[in-house]
Design a protein around this motif. Structure first.
Motif, short mmCIF file in Angstrom:
data_model
loop_
_atom_site.label_atom_id
_atom_site.label_comp_id
_atom_site.label_asym_id
_atom_site.label_seq_id
_atom_site.Cartn_x
_atom_site.Cartn_y
_atom_site.Cartn_z
N PRO A 75 0.85 -1.06 0.08
CA PRO A 75 -0.05 -0.04 -0.11
C PRO A 75 0.71 1.35 -0.10
CG PRO A 75 0.04 -1.03 2.25
CD PRO A 75 0.72 -1.98 1.40
N PRO A 76 0.61 2.48 -0.75
CA PRO A 76 1.42 3.59 -0.89
C PRO A 76 1.45 4.11 0.76
CG PRO A 76 -1.18 3.82 -1.62
CD PRO A 76 -0.89 2.56 -1.25
N ILE A 77 2.51 4.64 1.01
CA ILE A 77 2.87 5.51 2.32
C ILE A 77 2.21 6.74 2.26
CG2 ILE A 77 4.60 6.17 3.77
CD1 ILE A 77 6.31 3.79 2.61
N ASP A 78 1.65 7.09 3.34
CA ASP A 78 0.80 8.52 3.39
C ASP A 78 1.87 9.29 4.04
OD1 ASP A 78 -0.70 10.53 3.28
OD2 ASP A 78 -2.06 9.81 4.93
N ILE A 79 2.78 9.92 3.58
CA ILE A 79 3.57 10.89 4.10
C ILE A 79 3.00 12.46 4.56
CG2 ILE A 79 5.89 12.11 4.19
CD1 ILE A 79 6.67 9.84 1.89
N ALA A 193 16.22 12.06 6.45
CA ALA A 193 15.88 10.63 6.86
C ALA A 193 16.53 9.66 6.23
CB ALA A 193 14.31 10.63 6.87
N ASP A 194 17.34 10.16 5.14
CA ASP A 194 18.08 9.14 4.52
C ASP A 194 19.37 8.50 5.43
OD1 ASP A 194 16.67 9.56 2.35
OD2 ASP A 194 18.45 11.13 1.41
N ARG A 195 19.46 9.15 6.69
CA ARG A 195 20.40 8.38 7.47
C ARG A 195 19.77 8.54 9.03
NH1 ARG A 195 23.02 12.59 4.90
NH2 ARG A 195 22.43 13.94 6.65
N LEU A 196 20.03 7.20 9.63
CA LEU A 196 19.43 7.21 11.03
C LEU A 196 20.59 7.44 11.98
CD1 LEU A 196 16.71 6.29 12.47
CD2 LEU A 196 17.73 3.87 12.58
N LEU A 284 12.48 16.38 9.42
CA LEU A 284 12.32 15.19 8.52
C LEU A 284 12.11 13.77 9.00
CD1 LEU A 284 14.60 16.42 5.60
CD2 LEU A 284 12.20 16.44 5.92
N TYR A 285 12.69 13.80 10.43
CA TYR A 285 12.96 12.57 11.31
C TYR A 285 11.52 12.13 11.70
CZ TYR A 285 17.59 11.06 11.73
OH TYR A 285 18.81 10.33 11.45
N GLU A 286 10.77 13.66 12.19
CA GLU A 286 9.43 13.35 12.73
C GLU A 286 8.41 12.88 11.53
OE1 GLU A 286 6.93 13.30 15.69
OE2 GLU A 286 8.73 14.24 16.14
N GLN A 287 8.69 13.21 10.35
CA GLN A 287 8.00 12.88 9.26
C GLN A 287 8.01 11.57 9.03
OE1 GLN A 287 9.02 14.59 5.23
NE2 GLN A 287 6.90 15.52 5.32
N ALA A 288 9.25 10.97 9.02
CA ALA A 288 9.56 9.55 8.81
C ALA A 288 9.22 8.73 9.85
CB ALA A 288 11.14 9.39 8.50
N ALA A 289 8.89 9.25 11.16
CA ALA A 289 8.42 8.57 12.16
C ALA A 289 7.13 7.99 12.21
CB ALA A 289 8.60 9.25 13.62
N GLN A 296 10.36 6.07 14.79
CA GLN A 296 9.62 6.21 15.90
C GLN A 296 10.52 5.76 17.12
OE1 GLN A 296 6.48 7.60 15.92
NE2 GLN A 296 6.53 7.13 17.98
N ALA A 297 11.22 4.44 17.08
CA ALA A 297 11.71 4.10 18.30
C ALA A 297 13.00 5.06 18.50
CB ALA A 297 12.52 2.78 17.74
#
Length: 336
Positions: A75-79, A193-196, A284-289, A296-297
């Motif tokens: 399913p598509p990701i809803d960003i 968010a390309d890097r964690l 961008l991290y908050e968006q990726a979470a 998220q973790a």
């Protein structure tokens, strides 16, 4: 009789061994179906069934009532969109954060008018030249690597209005006094968010130093960057992993305000905690979470992300020179 019995047992064992070896040959052939080894016999056994022999039916797939389904696409990701507030609301939020930093961040300063002006001018020029325009009201972390400054300033960047300084703390960037220490590069770096990133484990080195801070301290990873080798006067460059992190709160935090790192940006533990809790550069991290459990973790569960969070870190140099002076004997000093 004893000799005959021995010969009989030897012949029996030989037959069994031959059977086991021949039986193993199909396994090798299945593992390498396109290249049977020269040791395999070319003789093909007679597979014609004898009269009266029971011939098994050919193998077949069992019937099923459900026809095979094609692979379904995930399913598509809803960003979610990044938060956007008005300039007025952004200024109010910036003022609120400045008050909170004043009360919760050790060494926080709002600087003199001259210093704020230098931060604002150099930061805006660097962002303009980087080709990463500011399209929404957001915070920008600005670090001055000038050896006589060594401070950071959080700036409210507005797309169509003058930028504003909130204030900041002492930092430590790369020093030129030790071998294998790099000079922190200038430029605009994105917390993408390309890097964690990760968190410090709080382990100590052989000198009892917690190099990236107490356990649980946040480490922001800005990726591989080209930096000048601070121990070579020939201005040779290399690659470093540019990070933002705390330092040992007991032994090294008092050195903030002076170049001391291997190339990364060291910040006070209280600023580390404040940035982490309010997500000052984690837009961008908050968006990726919202769709990636790894982010998220990593982010605090009790965080209160600000609506003007940004993603840019700007390293400037307000000194008269474009680069720090290399210590001529740095390459001769032993490693710490």
């Amino acid at each position: 009789m004893r000799d005959v019995s021995s010969l009989t047992r030897f012949a029996t064992l030989l037959c069994v061994s031959t059977t086991m070896v021949v039986g193993a040959a199909p396994l090798a052939a299945c593992a390498r179906p396109d290249s049977a080894g020269p040791e395999l016999s070319t003789h093909q056994p007679d597979t014609t069934p004898s009269l009266g022999a029971s011939v098994p039916p050919p193998a077949s797939n069992p019937p099923t009532d459900t026809p095979p389904q094609p692979d379904l696409a995930p399913p598509p990701i809803d960003i979610p969109d990044l938060p956007v507030v008005s300039d007025e609301a952004a200024r109010e939020e910036a003022s609120r954060l400045a008050v909170l930093m004043k009360h919760n961040v050790k060494g926080f300063s709002t600087y003199t008018p001259e210093r704020r002006k230098a931060f604002l001018m150099l930061a805006k020029d660097a962002v303009t030249q980087s080709g990463m325009p500011v399209s929404r009201p957001q915070l920008v972390m600005v670090v001055d690597r000038n050896e006589h400054i060594q401070h950071l300033d959080y700036i409210l960047a507005l797309p169509d209005a003058p930028w504003e300084s909130l204030g900041g703390t002492p930092v430590s960037t790369g020093t030129t006094g030790r071998k294998y220490y790099y000079i922190t590069p200038t430029g605009v770096f994105q917390n993408t968010a390309d890097r964690l990133g990760y968190r410090a484990e709080g382990t100590k080195n052989k000198y009892g130093i917690r190099g990236i801070g107490a356990k649980g301290s946040r480490v922001w990873d800005m990726g591989w960057q080209t930096a000048m080798k601070g121990w070579l006067p020939r201005h040779e460059t290399g690659q470093i992993r540019l990070e933002i992190h705390a330092t040992d709160p007991q032994f090294l935090e008092w050195r903030l305000g002076h170049p001391a790192s291997e190339g990364c940006i060291r910040i006070p533990a209280t600023m580390n905690k404040f940035m982490d809790h309010y997500g000052l550069i984690d837009a961008l991290y908050e968006q990726a979470a919202s769709y990636d459990p790894r982010f998220q973790a990593l982010l605090p569960k009790d965080r209160q992300p600000t609506q003007i969070a940004g993603d840019l870190v700007v390293v400037i140099d307000s000194g008269p020179l474009t680069e720090p002076k290399i210590d001529p004997i740095a390459d001769k000093r032993p490693l710490p």
